[in-house]
Design a protein around this motif. Structure first.
Motif, PDB file in Angstrom:
ATOM      1  N   LEU A   2       0.813  -1.209   0.000  1.00  0.00           N
ATOM      2  CA  LEU A   2       0.000   0.000   0.000  1.00  0.00           C
ATOM      3  C   LEU A   2       0.851   1.265   0.000  1.00  0.00           C
ATOM      4  CD1 LEU A   2      -2.866   1.192   0.170  1.00  0.00           C
ATOM      5  CD2 LEU A   2      -2.662   1.048   2.658  1.00  0.00           C
ATOM      6  N   THR A   3       1.999   1.219   0.662  1.00  0.00           N
ATOM      7  CA  THR A   3       2.820   2.422   0.804  1.00  0.00           C
ATOM      8  C   THR A   3       4.036   2.469  -0.122  1.00  0.00           C
ATOM      9  OG1 THR A   3       4.018   1.390   2.649  1.00  0.00           O
ATOM     10  CG2 THR A   3       2.147   2.818   3.202  1.00  0.00           C
ATOM     11  N   LEU A   4       4.244   1.460  -0.936  1.00  0.00           N
ATOM     12  CA  LEU A   4       5.443   1.419  -1.781  1.00  0.00           C
ATOM     13  C   LEU A   4       5.627   2.684  -2.599  1.00  0.00           C
ATOM     14  CD1 LEU A   4       7.884  -0.120  -2.930  1.00  0.00           C
ATOM     15  CD2 LEU A   4       6.357  -1.042  -4.661  1.00  0.00           C
ATOM     16  N   GLY A   5       4.591   3.130  -3.273  1.00  0.00           N
ATOM     17  CA  GLY A   5       4.690   4.345  -4.078  1.00  0.00           C
ATOM     18  C   GLY A   5       4.442   5.609  -3.287  1.00  0.00           C
ATOM     19  N   HIS A   6       4.201   5.451  -1.985  1.00  0.00           N
ATOM     20  CA  HIS A   6       3.870   6.587  -1.120  1.00  0.00           C
ATOM     21  C   HIS A   6       4.589   6.428   0.210  1.00  0.00           C
ATOM     22  CE1 HIS A   6       0.685   7.301  -4.033  1.00  0.00           C
ATOM     23  NE2 HIS A   6       0.456   6.007  -3.955  1.00  0.00           N
ATOM     24  N   ARG A   7       5.878   6.181   0.158  1.00  0.00           N
ATOM     25  CA  ARG A   7       6.643   5.893   1.370  1.00  0.00           C
ATOM     26  C   ARG A   7       6.573   7.029   2.376  1.00  0.00           C
ATOM     27  NH1 ARG A   7      12.152   4.694  -1.206  1.00  0.00           N
ATOM     28  NH2 ARG A   7      11.325   6.329  -2.511  1.00  0.00           N
ATOM     29  N   ASP A   8       6.397   8.253   1.879  1.00  0.00           N
ATOM     30  CA  ASP A   8       6.304   9.401   2.770  1.00  0.00           C
ATOM     31  C   ASP A   8       5.032   9.383   3.608  1.00  0.00           C
ATOM     32  OD1 ASP A   8       4.994   9.787   0.252  1.00  0.00           O
ATOM     33  OD2 ASP A   8       4.726  11.899   0.757  1.00  0.00           O
ATOM     34  N   ARG A   9       4.083   8.508   3.289  1.00  0.00           N
ATOM     35  CA  ARG A   9       2.823   8.425   4.026  1.00  0.00           C
ATOM     36  C   ARG A   9       2.792   7.264   5.023  1.00  0.00           C
ATOM     37  NH1 ARG A   9      -0.545  12.627   2.349  1.00  0.00           N
ATOM     38  NH2 ARG A   9      -1.489  11.902   4.281  1.00  0.00           N
ATOM     39  N   LEU A  10       3.907   6.556   5.165  1.00  0.00           N
ATOM     40  CA  LEU A  10       3.940   5.404   6.075  1.00  0.00           C
ATOM     41  C   LEU A  10       3.584   5.804   7.497  1.00  0.00           C
ATOM     42  CD1 LEU A  10       4.453   2.414   6.619  1.00  0.00           C
ATOM     43  CD2 LEU A  10       6.879   2.973   6.905  1.00  0.00           C
ATOM     44  N   ASP A  11       4.125   6.901   7.993  1.00  0.00           N
ATOM     45  CA  ASP A  11       3.816   7.326   9.361  1.00  0.00           C
ATOM     46  C   ASP A  11       2.319   7.583   9.541  1.00  0.00           C
ATOM     47  OD1 ASP A  11       6.435   7.133  10.250  1.00  0.00           O
ATOM     48  OD2 ASP A  11       6.899   9.221   9.769  1.00  0.00           O
ATOM     49  N   ASP A  12       1.693   8.196   8.539  1.00  0.00           N
ATOM     50  CA  ASP A  12       0.251   8.449   8.613  1.00  0.00           C
ATOM     51  C   ASP A  12      -0.517   7.132   8.693  1.00  0.00           C
ATOM     52  OD1 ASP A  12       0.681  11.199   8.404  1.00  0.00           O
ATOM     53  OD2 ASP A  12       0.546  11.146   6.217  1.00  0.00           O
ATOM     54  N   LEU A  13      -0.139   6.176   7.864  1.00  0.00           N
ATOM     55  CA  LEU A  13      -0.811   4.880   7.861  1.00  0.00           C
ATOM     56  C   LEU A  13      -0.647   4.180   9.204  1.00  0.00           C
ATOM     57  CD1 LEU A  13      -2.282   2.620   6.208  1.00  0.00           C
ATOM     58  CD2 LEU A  13       0.006   1.711   5.777  1.00  0.00           C
ATOM     59  N   LEU A  14       0.580   4.169   9.716  1.00  0.00           N
ATOM     60  CA  LEU A  14       0.840   3.468  10.966  1.00  0.00           C
ATOM     61  C   LEU A  14       0.177   4.149  12.158  1.00  0.00           C
ATOM     62  CD1 LEU A  14       4.544   2.349  10.510  1.00  0.00           C
ATOM     63  CD2 LEU A  14       2.430   1.111   9.990  1.00  0.00           C
ATOM     64  N   ALA A  15      -0.016   5.470  12.095  1.00  0.00           N
ATOM     65  CA  ALA A  15      -0.687   6.181  13.179  1.00  0.00           C
ATOM     66  C   ALA A  15      -2.114   5.672  13.358  1.00  0.00           C
ATOM     67  CB  ALA A  15      -0.697   7.681  12.901  1.00  0.00           C
ATOM     68  N   GLY A  16      -2.740   5.249  12.288  1.00  0.00           N
ATOM     69  CA  GLY A  16      -4.095   4.742  12.378  1.00  0.00           C
ATOM     70  C   GLY A  16      -4.198   3.234  12.402  1.00  0.00           C
ATOM     71  N   GLU A  42       9.517   1.194  -8.185  1.00  0.00           N
ATOM     72  CA  GLU A  42      10.387   0.136  -7.650  1.00  0.00           C
ATOM     73  C   GLU A  42      11.865   0.477  -7.881  1.00  0.00           C
ATOM     74  OE1 GLU A  42       6.385  -1.638  -8.271  1.00  0.00           O
ATOM     75  OE2 GLU A  42       7.648  -0.320  -9.450  1.00  0.00           O
ATOM     76  N   VAL A  43      12.181   1.009  -9.045  1.00  0.00           N
ATOM     77  CA  VAL A  43      13.566   1.392  -9.341  1.00  0.00           C
ATOM     78  C   VAL A  43      13.965   2.586  -8.491  1.00  0.00           C
ATOM     79  CG1 VAL A  43      15.113   2.261 -11.140  1.00  0.00           C
ATOM     80  CG2 VAL A  43      13.523   0.396 -11.652  1.00  0.00           C
ATOM     81  N   ALA A  44      13.062   3.540  -8.335  1.00  0.00           N
ATOM     82  CA  ALA A  44      13.341   4.704  -7.506  1.00  0.00           C
ATOM     83  C   ALA A  44      13.661   4.294  -6.069  1.00  0.00           C
ATOM     84  CB  ALA A  44      12.167   5.679  -7.539  1.00  0.00           C
ATOM     85  N   LEU A  45      12.892   3.326  -5.555  1.00  0.00           N
ATOM     86  CA  LEU A  45      13.146   2.873  -4.193  1.00  0.00           C
ATOM     87  C   LEU A  45      14.515   2.216  -4.092  1.00  0.00           C
ATOM     88  CD1 LEU A  45      10.847   1.338  -1.651  1.00  0.00           C
ATOM     89  CD2 LEU A  45      12.966   0.161  -2.160  1.00  0.00           C
ATOM     90  N   LEU A  46      14.864   1.367  -5.035  1.00  0.00           N
ATOM     91  CA  LEU A  46      16.168   0.701  -4.981  1.00  0.00           C
ATOM     92  C   LEU A  46      17.310   1.705  -5.020  1.00  0.00           C
ATOM     93  CD1 LEU A  46      15.594  -2.404  -7.277  1.00  0.00           C
ATOM     94  CD2 LEU A  46      15.699  -2.353  -4.773  1.00  0.00           C
ATOM     95  N   ARG A  47      17.132   2.768  -5.761  1.00  0.00           N
ATOM     96  CA  ARG A  47      18.183   3.771  -5.889  1.00  0.00           C
ATOM     97  C   ARG A  47      18.256   4.727  -4.698  1.00  0.00           C
ATOM     98  NH1 ARG A  47      17.626   5.240 -12.258  1.00  0.00           N
ATOM     99  NH2 ARG A  47      18.886   3.509 -12.989  1.00  0.00           N
ATOM    100  N   SER A  48      17.184   4.786  -3.910  1.00  0.00           N
ATOM    101  CA  SER A  48      17.158   5.769  -2.801  1.00  0.00           C
ATOM    102  C   SER A  48      18.003   5.313  -1.629  1.00  0.00           C
ATOM    103  CB  SER A  48      15.739   6.004  -2.358  1.00  0.00           C
ATOM    104  OG  SER A  48      15.175   4.852  -1.779  1.00  0.00           O
TER     105      SER A  48
END
Length: 116
Positions: free
Chosen positions: A58-72, A110-116
């Motif tokens: 769910l968060t792969l393309g929206h890694r910046d939203r992981l904290d929001d997801l986990l808060a709920g 997916e490539v962006a994540l591997l490179r980050s």
């Protein structure tokens, strides 16, 4: 790069108690109204598995939203497992995505994540 992400993926592959999971949870499958989930569609991949894989997908393309997801989410979550699932997914999916016309590999999240 590959070795680093293989090492990260090991955190995801540790045994965990299985649960009933969606299996292909993407933002396109989740309906939200007034900041509340009102429905989830496409349960064709549902079955027994690791719920952290659903959260990672769910968060792969929206890694910046992981904290929001986990808060709920309502309970403690192994963040290393989620980042491990991100790495695992990227390592196994890129070839299939390219071969099935999902675009230029350089533009895939997916490539962006591997490179980050």
């Amino acid at each position: 790069l590959v070795e680093r992400h293989r090492a990260l993926a090991r955190a995801a592959l540790r045994p965990r108690p299985p649960a009933f999971v969606h299996g292909d949870l993407h933002v396109e499958h989740v309906f939200i109204e007034d900041d509340r989930v009102t429905g989830i569609i496409d349960w064709s991949e549902a079955g027994r598995g690791d719920p952290l894989l659903d959260l990672a997908t769910l968060t792969l393309g929206h890694r910046d939203r992981l904290d929001d997801l986990l808060a709920g989410y309502g309970r403690e979550v192994d963040r290393a497992a989620i980042t491990g699932w991100w790495s695992w997914r990227c390592l196994v999916a890129i070839r299939w995505l390219v071969e099935n016309g999902y675009g230029d590999p350089v533009e895939l999240p997916e490539v962006a994540l591997l490179r980050s």
